[in-house]
Design a protein around this motif. Structure first.
Motif, PDB file in Angstrom:
ATOM      1  N   THR A 248      29.984  37.701  49.543  1.00  0.00           N
ATOM      2  CA  THR A 248      29.370  36.377  49.711  1.00  0.00           C
ATOM      3  C   THR A 248      30.313  35.259  49.285  1.00  0.00           C
ATOM      4  O   THR A 248      30.425  34.238  49.960  1.00  0.00           O
ATOM      5  N   GLU A 249      30.978  35.467  48.154  1.00  0.00           N
ATOM      6  CA  GLU A 249      31.956  34.472  47.717  1.00  0.00           C
ATOM      7  C   GLU A 249      32.982  35.113  46.798  1.00  0.00           C
ATOM      8  O   GLU A 249      32.721  36.139  46.183  1.00  0.00           O
ATOM      9  N   GLU A 250      34.141  34.478  46.704  1.00  0.00           N
ATOM     10  CA  GLU A 250      35.182  34.954  45.793  1.00  0.00           C
ATOM     11  C   GLU A 250      34.679  34.916  44.350  1.00  0.00           C
ATOM     12  O   GLU A 250      33.958  33.992  43.974  1.00  0.00           O
ATOM     13  N   ILE A 251      35.112  35.907  43.576  1.00  0.00           N
ATOM     14  CA  ILE A 251      34.668  35.976  42.182  1.00  0.00           C
ATOM     15  C   ILE A 251      35.884  36.018  41.259  1.00  0.00           C
ATOM     16  O   ILE A 251      36.720  36.913  41.360  1.00  0.00           O
ATOM     17  N   SER A 252      35.958  35.008  40.367  1.00  0.00           N
ATOM     18  CA  SER A 252      37.050  34.947  39.393  1.00  0.00           C
ATOM     19  C   SER A 252      36.536  35.366  38.022  1.00  0.00           C
ATOM     20  O   SER A 252      35.445  34.975  37.619  1.00  0.00           O
ATOM     21  N   THR A 253      37.337  36.134  37.324  1.00  0.00           N
ATOM     22  CA  THR A 253      36.985  36.589  35.986  1.00  0.00           C
ATOM     23  C   THR A 253      38.148  36.273  35.048  1.00  0.00           C
ATOM     24  O   THR A 253      39.280  36.679  35.318  1.00  0.00           O
ATOM     25  N   ALA A 254      37.867  35.541  33.972  1.00  0.00           N
ATOM     26  CA  ALA A 254      38.912  35.213  33.000  1.00  0.00           C
ATOM     27  C   ALA A 254      39.280  36.466  32.207  1.00  0.00           C
ATOM     28  O   ALA A 254      38.407  37.166  31.689  1.00  0.00           O
ATOM     29  N   LEU A 255      40.566  36.743  32.130  1.00  0.00           N
ATOM     30  CA  LEU A 255      41.040  37.889  31.355  1.00  0.00           C
ATOM     31  C   LEU A 255      41.704  37.438  30.064  1.00  0.00           C
ATOM     32  O   LEU A 255      41.646  38.133  29.056  1.00  0.00           O
ATOM     33  N   LEU A 256      42.337  36.283  30.110  1.00  0.00           N
ATOM     34  CA  LEU A 256      42.998  35.754  28.917  1.00  0.00           C
ATOM     35  C   LEU A 256      43.076  34.243  29.030  1.00  0.00           C
ATOM     36  O   LEU A 256      43.434  33.714  30.082  1.00  0.00           O
ATOM     37  N   SER A 257      42.727  33.569  27.947  1.00  0.00           N
ATOM     38  CA  SER A 257      42.901  32.131  27.896  1.00  0.00           C
ATOM     39  C   SER A 257      43.654  31.834  26.611  1.00  0.00           C
ATOM     40  O   SER A 257      43.108  31.964  25.519  1.00  0.00           O
ATOM     41  N   ALA A 258      44.923  31.504  26.742  1.00  0.00           N
ATOM     42  CA  ALA A 258      45.772  31.274  25.568  1.00  0.00           C
ATOM     43  C   ALA A 258      46.423  29.910  25.695  1.00  0.00           C
ATOM     44  O   ALA A 258      46.206  29.191  26.665  1.00  0.00           O
ATOM     45  N   ARG A 259      47.209  29.556  24.703  1.00  0.00           N
ATOM     46  CA  ARG A 259      47.802  28.220  24.638  1.00  0.00           C
ATOM     47  C   ARG A 259      48.629  27.894  25.870  1.00  0.00           C
ATOM     48  O   ARG A 259      48.503  26.829  26.460  1.00  0.00           O
ATOM     49  N   SER A 260      49.462  28.841  26.276  1.00  0.00           N
ATOM     50  CA  SER A 260      50.439  28.526  27.320  1.00  0.00           C
ATOM     51  C   SER A 260      50.170  29.253  28.635  1.00  0.00           C
ATOM     52  O   SER A 260      50.940  29.119  29.576  1.00  0.00           O
ATOM     53  N   VAL A 261      49.062  29.974  28.694  1.00  0.00           N
ATOM     54  CA  VAL A 261      48.830  30.790  29.879  1.00  0.00           C
ATOM     55  C   VAL A 261      47.348  31.122  30.030  1.00  0.00           C
ATOM     56  O   VAL A 261      46.627  31.239  29.035  1.00  0.00           O
TER      57      VAL A 261
ATOM     58  N   MET B 164      35.711  44.224  27.384  1.00  0.00           N
ATOM     59  CA  MET B 164      36.902  43.985  28.202  1.00  0.00           C
ATOM     60  C   MET B 164      36.761  44.745  29.512  1.00  0.00           C
ATOM     61  O   MET B 164      36.733  45.968  29.512  1.00  0.00           O
ATOM     62  N   ILE B 165      36.669  44.022  30.600  1.00  0.00           N
ATOM     63  CA  ILE B 165      36.464  44.713  31.871  1.00  0.00           C
ATOM     64  C   ILE B 165      37.729  45.440  32.302  1.00  0.00           C
ATOM     65  O   ILE B 165      38.840  45.039  31.981  1.00  0.00           O
ATOM     66  N   ASN B 166      37.518  46.526  33.027  1.00  0.00           N
ATOM     67  CA  ASN B 166      38.644  47.181  33.676  1.00  0.00           C
ATOM     68  C   ASN B 166      38.900  46.468  35.001  1.00  0.00           C
ATOM     69  O   ASN B 166      38.012  46.362  35.844  1.00  0.00           O
ATOM     70  N   VAL B 167      40.119  45.990  35.140  1.00  0.00           N
ATOM     71  CA  VAL B 167      40.482  45.120  36.265  1.00  0.00           C
ATOM     72  C   VAL B 167      40.368  45.845  37.605  1.00  0.00           C
ATOM     73  O   VAL B 167      40.076  45.238  38.642  1.00  0.00           O
ATOM     74  N   LEU B 168      40.606  47.153  37.597  1.00  0.00           N
ATOM     75  CA  LEU B 168      40.655  47.904  38.858  1.00  0.00           C
ATOM     76  C   LEU B 168      39.405  48.728  39.129  1.00  0.00           C
ATOM     77  O   LEU B 168      39.154  49.106  40.270  1.00  0.00           O
ATOM     78  N   LYS B 169      38.628  49.020  38.080  1.00  0.00           N
ATOM     79  CA  LYS B 169      37.473  49.900  38.292  1.00  0.00           C
ATOM     80  C   LYS B 169      36.176  49.133  38.409  1.00  0.00           C
ATOM     81  O   LYS B 169      35.256  49.556  39.101  1.00  0.00           O
TER      82      LYS B 169
END
Lengths: 106, 106
Positions: free
Chosen positions: A13-26, A1-6
């Motif tokens: 070079t480009e924006e980087i998206s990291t999934a933190l949670l993938s659930a049914r409604s969110v 589990m990555i630390n979001v701030l550290k």
């Protein structure tokens, strides 16, 4: 589990998206920008609603139909309804801008 | 729209929750703690799932069935499934701990 701030990747070079949670409604993502902006005339047009919170850095968000753009700094948040067109007009070129994005059903 | 990081209320007397978003499939709250912990033997037992992110401060979360408690600092996050019993074992008495809590359907 990555630390979001550290554990912040170099996004010059480009924006980087990291999934933190993938659930049914969110879905929750961390997005790191570093100077990127949406191309001129480009608008996001999403089926999902998106709530965004700026954690660090600074950005300017443009929402269709609003007279003024929205400057956002740490702690500022916006909820964007489904199909509300929006674009990122600017992100700080001198430091990472870390967004928390919560995609939901609106 | 409050700034989540700049407008932090004094929570020394009791925890303070502020609704940030209430939508069909998700609720987002900011919770400010300042030394509070769940009473001994008390467990949260919620129908909703809860994703929490610590923004500032520090805390220790206890999740039923886990051998170790979870120390959490800025940037750390945990998803707690529905009905997974949990309690806050400790929050820092010397500074506010600011949590972002996303309640969702699991």
């Amino acid at each position: 589990m990555i630390n979001v701030l550290k554990e912040i990747p170099d996004a010059k070079t480009e924006e980087i998206s990291t999934a933190l949670l993938s659930a049914r409604s969110v879905r929750i993502e961390r997005i790191v920008s570093h100077g990127q902006a949406s191309p001129p005339g480009f608008w996001y047009d999403q089926e999902e609603a998106e709530w965004v919170l700026v954690l660090t850095g600074s950005a300017i968000l443009e929402i269709e139909g609003e007279a003024e753009t929205r400057p956002l700094g740490p702690g500022d948040h916006v909820n964007i309804p489904p199909r509300r067109r929006h674009r990122v007009a600017w992100t700080d070129p001198d430091q990472p801008t870390v967004w928390l994005a919560v995609f939901h059903a609106g």
